[in-house]
Design an enzyme around this catalytic site. Structure first.
Site, PDB file in Angstrom:
ATOM      1  N   GLU A  26       0.805  -1.226   0.000  1.00 41.48           N
ATOM      2  CA  GLU A  26       0.000   0.000   0.000  1.00 41.48           C
ATOM      3  C   GLU A  26       0.840   1.280   0.000  1.00 41.48           C
ATOM      4  O   GLU A  26       0.281   2.380  -0.143  1.00 41.48           O
ATOM      5  CB  GLU A  26      -0.958  -0.010   1.203  1.00 41.48           C
ATOM      6  CG  GLU A  26      -2.013  -1.104   1.100  1.00 41.48           C
ATOM      7  CD  GLU A  26      -2.800  -1.294   2.394  1.00 41.48           C
ATOM      8  OE1 GLU A  26      -3.987  -1.588   2.320  1.00 41.48           O
ATOM      9  OE2 GLU A  26      -2.198  -1.188   3.489  1.00 41.48           O
ATOM     10  N   GLY A  65     -12.584  -4.011   1.674  1.00 41.24           N
ATOM     11  CA  GLY A  65     -13.671  -4.791   1.087  1.00 41.24           C
ATOM     12  C   GLY A  65     -14.846  -3.859   0.809  1.00 41.24           C
ATOM     13  O   GLY A  65     -15.208  -3.048   1.661  1.00 41.24           O
ATOM     14  N   MET A 116      -9.515  -2.733   8.334  1.00 43.72           N
ATOM     15  CA  MET A 116      -9.058  -3.124   9.664  1.00 43.72           C
ATOM     16  C   MET A 116      -8.240  -2.059  10.403  1.00 43.72           C
ATOM     17  O   MET A 116      -7.639  -2.366  11.429  1.00 43.72           O
ATOM     18  CB  MET A 116      -8.236  -4.422   9.537  1.00 43.72           C
ATOM     19  CG  MET A 116      -9.039  -5.558   8.933  1.00 43.72           C
ATOM     20  SD  MET A 116      -8.068  -7.030   8.550  1.00 43.72           S
ATOM     21  CE  MET A 116      -7.620  -7.601  10.177  1.00 43.72           C
ATOM     22  N   GLU A 117      -8.175  -0.823   9.874  1.00 41.49           N
ATOM     23  CA  GLU A 117      -7.311   0.180  10.516  1.00 41.49           C
ATOM     24  C   GLU A 117      -7.913   1.583  10.646  1.00 41.49           C
ATOM     25  O   GLU A 117      -7.562   2.321  11.594  1.00 41.49           O
ATOM     26  CB  GLU A 117      -5.984   0.333   9.736  1.00 41.49           C
ATOM     27  CG  GLU A 117      -5.137  -0.909   9.653  1.00 41.49           C
ATOM     28  CD  GLU A 117      -5.532  -1.853   8.532  1.00 41.49           C
ATOM     29  OE1 GLU A 117      -6.258  -1.409   7.615  1.00 41.49           O
ATOM     30  OE2 GLU A 117      -5.159  -3.037   8.559  1.00 41.49           O
ATOM     31  N   ASP A 120     -11.745  -6.269  -2.844  1.00 40.47           N
ATOM     32  CA  ASP A 120     -12.653  -7.432  -2.814  1.00 40.47           C
ATOM     33  C   ASP A 120     -14.025  -6.929  -2.405  1.00 40.47           C
ATOM     34  O   ASP A 120     -14.220  -5.726  -2.205  1.00 40.47           O
ATOM     35  CB  ASP A 120     -12.122  -8.480  -1.815  1.00 40.47           C
ATOM     36  CG  ASP A 120     -11.989  -7.899  -0.411  1.00 40.47           C
ATOM     37  OD1 ASP A 120     -12.962  -7.983   0.343  1.00 40.47           O
ATOM     38  OD2 ASP A 120     -10.923  -7.341  -0.075  1.00 40.47           O
TER      39      ASP A 120
HETATM   40  N1  SAH Z   1      -2.816 -10.848   3.282  1.00 40.60           N
HETATM   41  C1  SAH Z   1      -2.629 -10.564   4.676  1.00 40.60           C
HETATM   42  C2  SAH Z   1      -3.908 -10.224   5.367  1.00 40.60           C
HETATM   43  C3  SAH Z   1      -4.426  -8.950   4.934  1.00 40.60           C
HETATM   44  S1  SAH Z   1      -5.775  -8.452   5.902  1.00 40.60           S
HETATM   45  C4  SAH Z   1      -2.039 -11.776   5.333  1.00 40.60           C
HETATM   46  O1  SAH Z   1      -2.478 -12.853   5.037  1.00 40.60           O
HETATM   47  O2  SAH Z   1      -1.152 -11.550   6.153  1.00 40.60           O
HETATM   48  C5  SAH Z   1      -6.517  -7.352   4.779  1.00 40.60           C
HETATM   49  C6  SAH Z   1      -5.970  -5.974   4.706  1.00 40.60           C
HETATM   50  O3  SAH Z   1      -6.644  -5.288   3.686  1.00 40.60           O
HETATM   51  C7  SAH Z   1      -6.191  -5.156   5.968  1.00 40.60           C
HETATM   52  O4  SAH Z   1      -5.173  -4.233   6.148  1.00 40.60           O
HETATM   53  C8  SAH Z   1      -7.562  -4.484   5.712  1.00 40.60           C
HETATM   54  O5  SAH Z   1      -7.573  -3.144   6.127  1.00 40.60           O
HETATM   55  C9  SAH Z   1      -7.774  -4.558   4.210  1.00 40.60           C
HETATM   56  N2  SAH Z   1      -8.947  -5.321   3.751  1.00 40.60           N
HETATM   57  C10 SAH Z   1      -9.149  -5.617   2.452  1.00 40.60           C
HETATM   58  N3  SAH Z   1     -10.282  -6.334   2.309  1.00 40.60           N
HETATM   59  C11 SAH Z   1     -10.823  -6.486   3.536  1.00 40.60           C
HETATM   60  C12 SAH Z   1     -11.973  -7.159   4.027  1.00 40.60           C
HETATM   61  N4  SAH Z   1     -12.790  -7.829   3.211  1.00 40.60           N
HETATM   62  N5  SAH Z   1     -12.221  -7.129   5.361  1.00 40.60           N
HETATM   63  C13 SAH Z   1     -11.395  -6.457   6.190  1.00 40.60           C
HETATM   64  N6  SAH Z   1     -10.265  -5.832   5.774  1.00 40.60           N
HETATM   65  C14 SAH Z   1      -9.979  -5.846   4.458  1.00 40.60           C
END
Ligand code: SAH
Length: 267
Positions: free
Chosen positions: A39, A105, A203-204, A227
């Site tokens: 990002e 998302g 998530m932030e 997504d």
């Molecule tokens: N790929 C990482 C996990 C990423 S969590 C791993 O496996 O370590 C997803 C990140 O993208 C978070 O920082 C969140 O802010 C954002 N995000 C994207 N899609 C999301 C969703 N459907 N729900 C919650 N956060 C999402």
């Protein structure tokens, strides 16, 4: 006299060591935060980085981007790391405003993958009471903080930059819901839409907002949809996260270009 002089020199050196950011750099800067490396990758490749300060396990990239003085940091995934990174940023540097850039998302039918959501408000959707009757969301009191409002000028700037970059059909503004869960559930997405009127979930954002509020620093959260937070979210996210991250960075670059110099700290 000599003793007093050496004592004063020692005190000055100790003070400088105790707060290196301010002693080396008292310039006002724009703070740019993300959760993941993807990002900020494009921003870092476009920036002129003068130095990297390592604090609390994070790399604070200090330099200029599109001629504006910035500090760029990848704070980590989730509310705790986002809040910690934001607090360090605001403690250590003279930050005029915070821009959060990243992916999210999409919630509801309106937002499609790769669309942009500029947060007008943020809510912690996972904050509340868990009893025998189930989970009950609450905003509680000022000490808890469920809802936050982004800065109006930064929202306007982000919208202008986003429309310039991807066209108005792909740009939305509204509530972004934050929680410590990767949402991949149609049922939960419906709840986020009906109970919070959310357009995106991540998530932030709300925890960055909470810390910015404490420090009285204006902020905006900008998200590109990676997504749809549904049953397919894990695979859609995997396929789209890099492109979505870069799109969000492009909008940040445009925001910096559009910022009028007289309103912003000089490089
Ligand atoms: N790929 C990482 C996990 C990423 S969590 C791993 O496996 O370590 C997803 C990140 O993208 C978070 O920082 C969140 O802010 C954002 N995000 C994207 N899609 C999301 C969703 N459907 N729900 C919650 N956060 C999402």
């Amino acid at each position: 006299m000599r003793r007093i002089c050496s004592f004063l020199i020692m005190v000055t050196v100790l003070c400088m060591l105790a707060c290196p950011a301010f002693s080396e750099d008292s310039m006002q800067r724009i703070g740019i935060i993300s959760a993941m490396q993807s990002e900020v990758k494009l921003l870092l490749s476009e920036a002129e980085i003068d130095r990297v300060d390592q604090v609390g396990g994070l790399d604070f990239h200090v330099g200029t981007l599109r001629g504006k003085p910035v500090v760029i940091v990848k704070a980590g995934i989730g509310k705790v790391l986002a809040a910690a990174g934001t607090a360090t940023l605001l403690n250590r540097y003279d930050i005029s405003e915070v821009i959060f850039t990243g992916v999210a998302g999409g919630v509801g039918d309106e937002t499609k993958v790769l669309d942009i959501v500029v947060g007008t408000g943020l809510v912690q959707h996972d904050l509340g009471k868990l009893s025998n009757d189930g989970f009950e969301w609450f905003d509680g009191s000022d000490d808890i903080g469920g809802w936050f409002a982004c800065d109006k000028n930064l929202i306007a700037l982000a919208l202008e930059a986003a429309v310039d970059t991807v066209g108005e059909d792909h740009v939305f503004q509204g509530v972004i819901a934050t929680g410590d869960q990767f949402v991949a559930s149609e049922q939960y997405v419906k709840h986020l839409q009906s109970d919070f009127n959310a357009l995106a979930c991540e998530m932030e954002g709300a925890s960055v907002a909470a810390v910015c509020e404490q420090y009285g620093v204006p902020y905006v959260v900008l998200r590109t949809m990676s997504d749809k937070a549904d049953g397919l979210a894990v695979s859609t996210y995997g396929a789209m996260v890099d492109t979505a991250s870069d799109n969000s960075c492009r909008i940040v670059l445009k925001m910096l270009e559009l910022m009028r110099d007289e309103q912003r700290p000089a490089a």
